[in-house]
Design a protein around this motif. Structure first.
Motif, mmCIF file in Angstrom:
data_model
loop_
_atom_site.group_PDB
_atom_site.id
_atom_site.type_symbol
_atom_site.label_atom_id
_atom_site.label_comp_id
_atom_site.label_asym_id
_atom_site.label_seq_id
_atom_site.Cartn_x
_atom_site.Cartn_y
_atom_site.Cartn_z
ATOM 1 N N LYS A 281 0.997 -1.294 -0.049
ATOM 2 C CA LYS A 281 -0.130 -0.070 -0.054
ATOM 3 C C LYS A 281 0.959 1.213 0.058
ATOM 4 O O LYS A 281 0.573 2.246 -0.623
ATOM 5 C CB LYS A 281 -0.938 0.093 1.119
ATOM 6 N N MET A 282 1.962 1.108 0.859
ATOM 7 C CA MET A 282 2.706 2.197 1.048
ATOM 8 C C MET A 282 3.612 2.656 -0.430
ATOM 9 O O MET A 282 3.561 3.777 -0.969
ATOM 10 C CB MET A 282 3.996 2.083 2.128
ATOM 11 N N LEU A 283 3.988 1.580 -1.050
ATOM 12 C CA LEU A 283 4.635 1.650 -2.540
ATOM 13 C C LEU A 283 3.679 2.346 -3.413
ATOM 14 O O LEU A 283 3.959 3.018 -4.333
ATOM 15 C CB LEU A 283 5.609 0.260 -2.956
ATOM 16 N N ASP A 284 2.448 1.814 -3.255
ATOM 17 C CA ASP A 284 1.373 2.141 -4.393
ATOM 18 C C ASP A 284 1.121 3.580 -4.329
ATOM 19 O O ASP A 284 0.847 4.296 -5.214
ATOM 20 C CB ASP A 284 0.234 1.214 -4.187
ATOM 21 N N ILE B 262 15.469 3.228 2.415
ATOM 22 C CA ILE B 262 14.394 3.081 1.494
ATOM 23 C C ILE B 262 13.401 4.295 1.771
ATOM 24 O O ILE B 262 12.977 5.076 1.114
ATOM 25 C CB ILE B 262 13.880 1.557 1.201
ATOM 26 N N LEU B 263 13.092 4.188 3.228
ATOM 27 C CA LEU B 263 12.013 5.039 3.578
ATOM 28 C C LEU B 263 12.552 6.517 3.377
ATOM 29 O O LEU B 263 11.464 7.328 2.803
ATOM 30 C CB LEU B 263 11.810 4.744 5.025
ATOM 31 N N ILE B 264 13.703 6.929 3.685
ATOM 32 C CA ILE B 264 14.346 8.241 3.185
ATOM 33 C C ILE B 264 14.240 8.585 1.776
ATOM 34 O O ILE B 264 13.861 9.718 1.546
ATOM 35 C CB ILE B 264 15.528 8.570 3.899
ATOM 36 N N ASP C 89 7.939 13.614 -1.604
ATOM 37 C CA ASP C 89 7.871 14.569 -0.579
ATOM 38 C C ASP C 89 6.344 14.191 0.482
ATOM 39 O O ASP C 89 5.685 15.149 0.789
ATOM 40 C CB ASP C 89 7.424 16.051 -1.233
ATOM 41 N N ILE C 90 6.234 12.774 0.556
ATOM 42 C CA ILE C 90 5.386 12.463 1.601
ATOM 43 C C ILE C 90 6.161 12.189 2.818
ATOM 44 O O ILE C 90 7.337 11.942 2.840
ATOM 45 C CB ILE C 90 4.786 11.016 1.393
ATOM 46 N N SER C 91 5.626 12.767 4.012
ATOM 47 C CA SER C 91 6.552 12.733 5.152
ATOM 48 C C SER C 91 6.754 11.638 5.475
ATOM 49 O O SER C 91 6.206 10.238 5.531
ATOM 50 C CB SER C 91 5.521 13.573 6.154
ATOM 51 N N ILE C 92 7.941 11.193 6.462
ATOM 52 C CA ILE C 92 8.236 10.090 7.016
ATOM 53 C C ILE C 92 7.040 9.410 7.866
ATOM 54 O O ILE C 92 6.867 8.417 7.662
ATOM 55 C CB ILE C 92 9.665 10.301 7.851
ATOM 56 N N ALA C 93 6.638 10.347 8.747
ATOM 57 C CA ALA C 93 5.495 9.980 9.455
ATOM 58 C C ALA C 93 4.149 9.343 8.612
ATOM 59 O O ALA C 93 3.949 8.400 9.094
ATOM 60 C CB ALA C 93 5.114 11.214 10.395
ATOM 61 N N GLU C 94 3.975 10.085 7.662
ATOM 62 C CA GLU C 94 2.882 9.334 6.847
ATOM 63 C C GLU C 94 3.242 7.957 6.080
ATOM 64 O O GLU C 94 2.268 7.154 6.174
ATOM 65 C CB GLU C 94 2.444 10.444 5.631
ATOM 66 N N LEU C 95 4.697 7.898 5.725
ATOM 67 C CA LEU C 95 5.095 6.624 5.280
ATOM 68 C C LEU C 95 5.127 5.645 6.221
ATOM 69 O O LEU C 95 4.689 4.663 5.933
ATOM 70 C CB LEU C 95 6.341 6.638 4.344
ATOM 71 N N LYS C 96 5.329 6.057 7.456
ATOM 72 C CA LYS C 96 5.318 4.962 8.396
ATOM 73 C C LYS C 96 4.017 4.473 8.857
ATOM 74 O O LYS C 96 3.694 3.438 9.576
ATOM 75 C CB LYS C 96 6.190 5.717 9.624
#
Length: 77
Positions: free
Chosen positions: A16-19, A58-60, A67-74
């Motif tokens: 879902k995150m990659l998508d 990869i997260l970074i 430009d999706i925040s780290i918090a949103e990705l996590k």
């Protein structure tokens, strides 16, 4: 088997995150994402299939590229 269920859930969330990143960047497939992130295509495939966890680098890269925040990705996890 709680561990297998946890792994399946992690994989589903990673996908879902990659998508979400691909949608934001308007990319059509994992190959385009790997080119954009400047990583080898098998790395994305391994994440998609649950053979590799999303690491800090990869997260970074996902954050810096989309430009999706780290918090949103996590939050996908």
């Amino acid at each position: 088997m709680k561990n297998a269920d946890d792994a399946d859930e992690y994989t589903k969330n990673a996908n879902k995150m990659l998508d979400a990143v691909m949608a934001k960047l308007e990319l059509k497939n994992d190959a385009a994402l790997s080119r954009r992130l400047e990583v080898a295509p098998p790395l994305i495939s391994k994440i998609r299939h649950g053979r590799l966890r999303v690491g800090a680098s990869i997260l970074i890269s996902l954050h810096e590229t989309s430009d999706i925040s780290i918090a949103e990705l996590k939050s996908f996890f």
